[in-house]
Design an enzyme around this catalytic site. Structure first.
Site, PDB file in Angstrom:
ATOM      1  N   HIS A   1      18.569   2.459   3.092  1.00 52.64           N
ATOM      2  CA  HIS A   1      17.519   3.372   2.631  1.00 52.64           C
ATOM      3  C   HIS A   1      16.701   2.833   1.469  1.00 52.64           C
ATOM      4  O   HIS A   1      15.479   2.925   1.481  1.00 52.64           O
ATOM      5  CB  HIS A   1      18.175   4.696   2.230  1.00 52.64           C
ATOM      6  CG  HIS A   1      17.206   5.777   1.866  1.00 52.64           C
ATOM      7  ND1 HIS A   1      16.191   6.180   2.711  1.00 52.64           N
ATOM      8  CD2 HIS A   1      17.098   6.553   0.755  1.00 52.64           C
ATOM      9  CE1 HIS A   1      15.508   7.166   2.133  1.00 52.64           C
ATOM     10  NE2 HIS A   1      16.021   7.389   0.950  1.00 52.64           N
TER      11      HIS A   1
ATOM     12  N   ALA B   1       8.402   9.440   3.110  1.00 54.45           N
ATOM     13  CA  ALA B   1       9.317  10.123   2.184  1.00 54.45           C
ATOM     14  C   ALA B   1       9.266  11.633   2.391  1.00 54.45           C
ATOM     15  O   ALA B   1       8.208  12.248   2.289  1.00 54.45           O
ATOM     16  CB  ALA B   1       8.956   9.767   0.744  1.00 54.45           C
ATOM     17  N   GLN B   2      10.425  12.232   2.658  1.00 55.78           N
ATOM     18  CA  GLN B   2      10.498  13.662   2.954  1.00 55.78           C
ATOM     19  C   GLN B   2      10.907  14.498   1.740  1.00 55.78           C
ATOM     20  O   GLN B   2      10.370  15.577   1.490  1.00 55.78           O
ATOM     21  CB  GLN B   2      11.512  13.914   4.079  1.00 55.78           C
ATOM     22  CG  GLN B   2      11.177  13.271   5.395  1.00 55.78           C
ATOM     23  CD  GLN B   2      12.305  13.449   6.407  1.00 55.78           C
ATOM     24  OE1 GLN B   2      13.330  14.056   6.130  1.00 55.78           O
ATOM     25  NE2 GLN B   2      12.115  12.893   7.591  1.00 55.78           N
ATOM     26  N   GLY B   3      11.879  13.998   1.000  1.00 53.85           N
ATOM     27  CA  GLY B   3      12.577  14.841   0.031  1.00 53.85           C
ATOM     28  C   GLY B   3      11.711  15.469  -1.031  1.00 53.85           C
ATOM     29  O   GLY B   3      11.748  16.667  -1.255  1.00 53.85           O
ATOM     30  N   GLY B   4      10.917  14.681  -1.729  1.00 56.90           N
ATOM     31  CA  GLY B   4      10.087  15.232  -2.787  1.00 56.90           C
ATOM     32  C   GLY B   4      10.043  14.304  -3.983  1.00 56.90           C
ATOM     33  O   GLY B   4      10.405  13.124  -3.894  1.00 56.90           O
TER      34      GLY B   4
ATOM     35  N   ARG C   1      20.463   4.920  -6.691  1.00 59.56           N
ATOM     36  CA  ARG C   1      19.315   5.753  -7.052  1.00 59.56           C
ATOM     37  C   ARG C   1      19.611   7.239  -6.895  1.00 59.56           C
ATOM     38  O   ARG C   1      20.172   7.666  -5.884  1.00 59.56           O
ATOM     39  CB  ARG C   1      18.094   5.384  -6.208  1.00 59.56           C
ATOM     40  CG  ARG C   1      16.884   6.269  -6.485  1.00 59.56           C
ATOM     41  CD  ARG C   1      15.672   5.819  -5.705  1.00 59.56           C
ATOM     42  NE  ARG C   1      15.813   5.955  -4.271  1.00 59.56           N
ATOM     43  CZ  ARG C   1      15.601   7.079  -3.592  1.00 59.56           C
ATOM     44  NH1 ARG C   1      15.284   8.200  -4.226  1.00 59.56           N
ATOM     45  NH2 ARG C   1      15.734   7.097  -2.279  1.00 59.56           N
TER      46      ARG C   1
ATOM     47  N   HIS D   1      21.411   5.749   2.952  1.00 55.41           N
ATOM     48  CA  HIS D   1      21.242   7.202   3.022  1.00 55.41           C
ATOM     49  C   HIS D   1      22.293   7.766   3.965  1.00 55.41           C
ATOM     50  O   HIS D   1      22.482   7.249   5.071  1.00 55.41           O
ATOM     51  CB  HIS D   1      19.839   7.569   3.521  1.00 55.41           C
ATOM     52  CG  HIS D   1      19.455   8.979   3.228  1.00 55.41           C
ATOM     53  ND1 HIS D   1      20.022  10.047   3.893  1.00 55.41           N
ATOM     54  CD2 HIS D   1      18.592   9.512   2.334  1.00 55.41           C
ATOM     55  CE1 HIS D   1      19.496  11.176   3.424  1.00 55.41           C
ATOM     56  NE2 HIS D   1      18.625  10.868   2.477  1.00 55.41           N
TER      57      HIS D   1
ATOM     58  N   GLU E   1      18.733  18.495  -4.774  1.00 61.20           N
ATOM     59  CA  GLU E   1      19.265  17.463  -3.901  1.00 61.20           C
ATOM     60  C   GLU E   1      20.510  16.850  -4.528  1.00 61.20           C
ATOM     61  O   GLU E   1      20.904  17.196  -5.646  1.00 61.20           O
ATOM     62  CB  GLU E   1      18.193  16.398  -3.625  1.00 61.20           C
ATOM     63  CG  GLU E   1      17.003  16.962  -2.858  1.00 61.20           C
ATOM     64  CD  GLU E   1      15.934  15.925  -2.572  1.00 61.20           C
ATOM     65  OE1 GLU E   1      16.160  14.737  -2.864  1.00 61.20           O
ATOM     66  OE2 GLU E   1      14.873  16.302  -2.063  1.00 61.20           O
TER      67      GLU E   1
ATOM     68  N   ARG F   1      24.816   9.730  -3.111  1.00 59.55           N
ATOM     69  CA  ARG F   1      24.644   9.189  -1.770  1.00 59.55           C
ATOM     70  C   ARG F   1      25.700   8.154  -1.395  1.00 59.55           C
ATOM     71  O   ARG F   1      26.151   8.098  -0.250  1.00 59.55           O
ATOM     72  CB  ARG F   1      23.247   8.572  -1.640  1.00 59.55           C
ATOM     73  CG  ARG F   1      22.154   9.620  -1.589  1.00 59.55           C
ATOM     74  CD  ARG F   1      20.776   9.007  -1.592  1.00 59.55           C
ATOM     75  NE  ARG F   1      19.761  10.043  -1.411  1.00 59.55           N
ATOM     76  CZ  ARG F   1      18.450   9.827  -1.471  1.00 59.55           C
ATOM     77  NH1 ARG F   1      18.013   8.614  -1.719  1.00 59.55           N
ATOM     78  NH2 ARG F   1      17.602  10.810  -1.292  1.00 59.55           N
TER      79      ARG F   1
ATOM     80  N   MET G   1       4.845   6.888   2.796  1.00 54.80           N
ATOM     81  CA  MET G   1       4.284   7.820   3.778  1.00 54.80           C
ATOM     82  C   MET G   1       5.387   8.603   4.482  1.00 54.80           C
ATOM     83  O   MET G   1       5.187   9.754   4.895  1.00 54.80           O
ATOM     84  CB  MET G   1       3.460   7.037   4.799  1.00 54.80           C
ATOM     85  CG  MET G   1       2.760   7.885   5.843  1.00 54.80           C
ATOM     86  SD  MET G   1       1.452   8.945   5.178  1.00 54.80           S
ATOM     87  CE  MET G   1       0.134   7.759   4.943  1.00 54.80           C
TER      88      MET G   1
ATOM     89  N   SER H   1       0.813  -1.222   0.000  1.00 51.44           N
ATOM     90  CA  SER H   1       0.000   0.000   0.000  1.00 51.44           C
ATOM     91  C   SER H   1       0.842   1.267   0.000  1.00 51.44           C
ATOM     92  O   SER H   1       0.439   2.292   0.557  1.00 51.44           O
ATOM     93  CB  SER H   1      -0.932   0.002   1.215  1.00 51.44           C
ATOM     94  OG  SER H   1      -0.178  -0.052   2.430  1.00 51.44           O
ATOM     95  N   GLY H   2       2.035   1.214  -0.635  1.00 51.06           N
ATOM     96  CA  GLY H   2       2.812   2.429  -0.836  1.00 51.06           C
ATOM     97  C   GLY H   2       2.289   3.195  -2.044  1.00 51.06           C
ATOM     98  O   GLY H   2       1.245   2.860  -2.615  1.00 51.06           O
TER      99      GLY H   2
END
Length: 528
Positions: A331, A46-49, A366, A228, A114, A274, A44, A13-14
């Site tokens: 990550h 994920a912060q970056g964008g 990635r 990460h 980023e 990264r 849910m 359910s992502g």
């Protein structure tokens, strides 16, 4: 025994699974199966964008080249081109679904930058809560049209003559359930919980990959695990993710005495890929040094990064000091269930999208904020494919599930033991000696890993079985790759100046045994 029939079964359910369900639900009967609450996913968190070419000064070719550079030119270029070209279209589609991306007073998108992006092309929603905004919006919509069975544990895929036709599960009451469908979609995320420090949700334990492996589907590039660089740490344990966008806004990596950590290490400095940044930090931590993000140059930090600020407050970090303690953590999985651009796997009727899938778009590492983009782009490709596929009605017999008694299997290790093995021997820096130690440890459980029998086991035992399976495959794949590339760093095969141009063997996994597959497609048995 309960039985459900549907046109499409989506496991997970992502954002990828939710987007696929949304796009399919007006034409197909769709059931979503998720082992926890529907809102529990990496998406849910994920912060970056989400990366997309929106600005007139940007071009899909630039995004394409940035993705290839970050991936050390190991990417599938055709599929990568599809990914970046679809960015603007998918942003428009998300907006029609009600997603509101952050904009300035003049109505233009507030674009961030980023690591390894040479231009500002990261869209955000809700500041640093992009994943939450997108996922919440999709959950609200999907609940109106789609049947969701939460707290339902997918145990194994049902396969006959190379065709997947359903999923065997245990429901929230620990009762067996069978789901039949001509289209079964894995959207279960990665495997970050195999490591002690991770940004991943506690439910992300490699389940979808393990399901596919036991069913005989092909997996590829399992050695590529991205760490990460900036996990918030407290007392040696991960306490949440500090978004790369923080460095994009000017934060610097520093040592305890104020030394700029990335000075002279890479031409992009703190915004290097990264894998590069993670290794530099890791080497300092090995020397018992502490590393921090210096955020003192960022004006209104708490307003710009409310999620990160909340994590710091919860962990007891004083933001007034301007220093956030960090360390690398598992990550993202670049490897996974091998698919084409439409999500098709090597088994008819089985698809995979999102982090569980290996399309080749990420190469060996990635690019930041390409994950949410991947989720929506390939959900869209999958939906179009299923909607244009003629379905063959399959006659199925509901046979009783014969479960093996768990007493036939030796005592299982704990989750912490698996995490310790992976972190110590299959982590950021790898050697043949350590990889062999890990493989020999996993081989103690080889009969359980390679068996396709149904076992009468608890949910925790099932998770451990899946973690043992994926841990073994990562370690075996890492031993296959005799080079350092991207997120896979072998200290016994150092990085060369032209490492991104190497075209050497990579490791694929199929039907319970590792294989080495070279670029010409030759397959040979892999012997440890």
């Amino acid at each position: 025994m309960k039985v459900f029939n549907s046109d499409v079964i989506i496991v997970g359910s992502g954002i990828a699974g939710l987007m696929a369900a949304e796009l399919l639900s007006f034409h197909k009967n769709v059931i979503i199966i998720t082992k926890s609450d529907v809102s529990h996913s990496n998406s849910m968190m994920a912060q970056g964008g989400i990366a997309a070419v929106i600005d007139q000064e940007d071009d899909w070719r630039d995004h394409f080249l940035d993705t290839l550079r970050a991936g050390c030119h190991y990417n599938n270029e055709d599929v990568t081109e599809l990914l970046v070209k679809q960015g603007a279209t998918m942003i428009e589609k998300l907006e029609t679904l009600g997603v509101q991306f952050d904009k300035g007073k003049d109505g233009t998108y507030l674009l961030g930058q980023e690591g390894a992006h040479l231009k500002r092309r990261i869209l955000h929603a809700g500041g640093d809560a992009t994943g939450k905004e997108l996922t919440t919006r999709l959950i609200t919509r999907v609940k109106q049209h789609v049947t969701i069975h939460d707290h339902t544990d997918a145990r194994d895929l049902m396969v006959e003559n190379g065709q997947c036709y359903g999923v065997v599960c245990l429901d929230k009451y620990q009762q067996p359930v069978r789901y039949f469908a001509p289209h079964v979609v894995l959207a279960t995320g990665g495997a970050g919980q195999l490591y002690s420090v991770t940004s991943n949700h506690s439910t992300i334990t490699g389940d979808g990959m393990a399901l596919a492996y036991r069913a005989g589907a092909r997996l590829a590039d399992m050695e590529f695990v991205q760490f990460h660089p900036t996990m918030l740490v407290k007392n040696g344990r991960g306490a949440g993710l500090v978004s790369e966008a923080v460095r994009g806004e000017g934060a610097r990596l520093v040592t305890e005495d104020g030394q700029l950590l990335m000075e002279g290490k890479h031409e992009l400095g703190d915004l290097a890929p990264r894998d590069v940044v993670a290794r530099v930090i890791f080497q300092r931590i090995l020397k018992n040094e502490k590393v921090f993000l210096d955020i003192r140059s960022i004006h209104d930090f708490q307003k710009k990064f409310p999620s990160v600020s909340s994590l710091c407050v919860k962990a007891g970090i004083q933001l007034e000091n301007g220093l956030i303690p960090i360390a690398p953590g598992a990550h993202f999985m670049m490897g996974g269930v091998e698919t084409n651009a439409q999500g098709k796997t090597s088994l008819d009727g089985l698809y995979a999208i999102g982090e569980v899938a290996n399309t080749g778009v990420h190469g060996a590492n990635r690019l930041a904020s390409n994950s949410l983009l991947e989720g929506v782009v390939f959900a869209n490709e999958l939906a179009r494919t299923i909607l244009h596929t003629e379905e063959t009605v399959r006659q199925t017999k509901v046979m009783p599930i014969v479960c093996q008694d768990m007493s036939t299997v030796q005592e299982l290790p704990t989750i912490n033991e698996i995490q310790e093995i992976m972190s110590k021997w299959v982590g950021i820096v790898r050697t043949k000696e350590n990889l062999l130690k890990a493989i020999r440890w996993f081989e103690k459980y080889k009969s359980l890993i390679q068996s396709n029998q149904y076992y009468q086991i608890s949910s925790e035992q099932h998770v451990i079985r899946n973690m043992l399976t994926i841990g073994y495959l990562i370690a075996a794949s890492a031993l296959c790759r005799k080079e350092s590339r991207g997120s896979h760093y072998r200290i016994d095969y150092p990085l060369s100046s032209d490492h991104c141009l190497l075209q050497t063997v990579f490791c694929s996994i199929h039907k319970g045994e590792p294989y080495v597959l070279n670029k010409k497609g030759f397959v040979s048995n892999f012997v440890i």
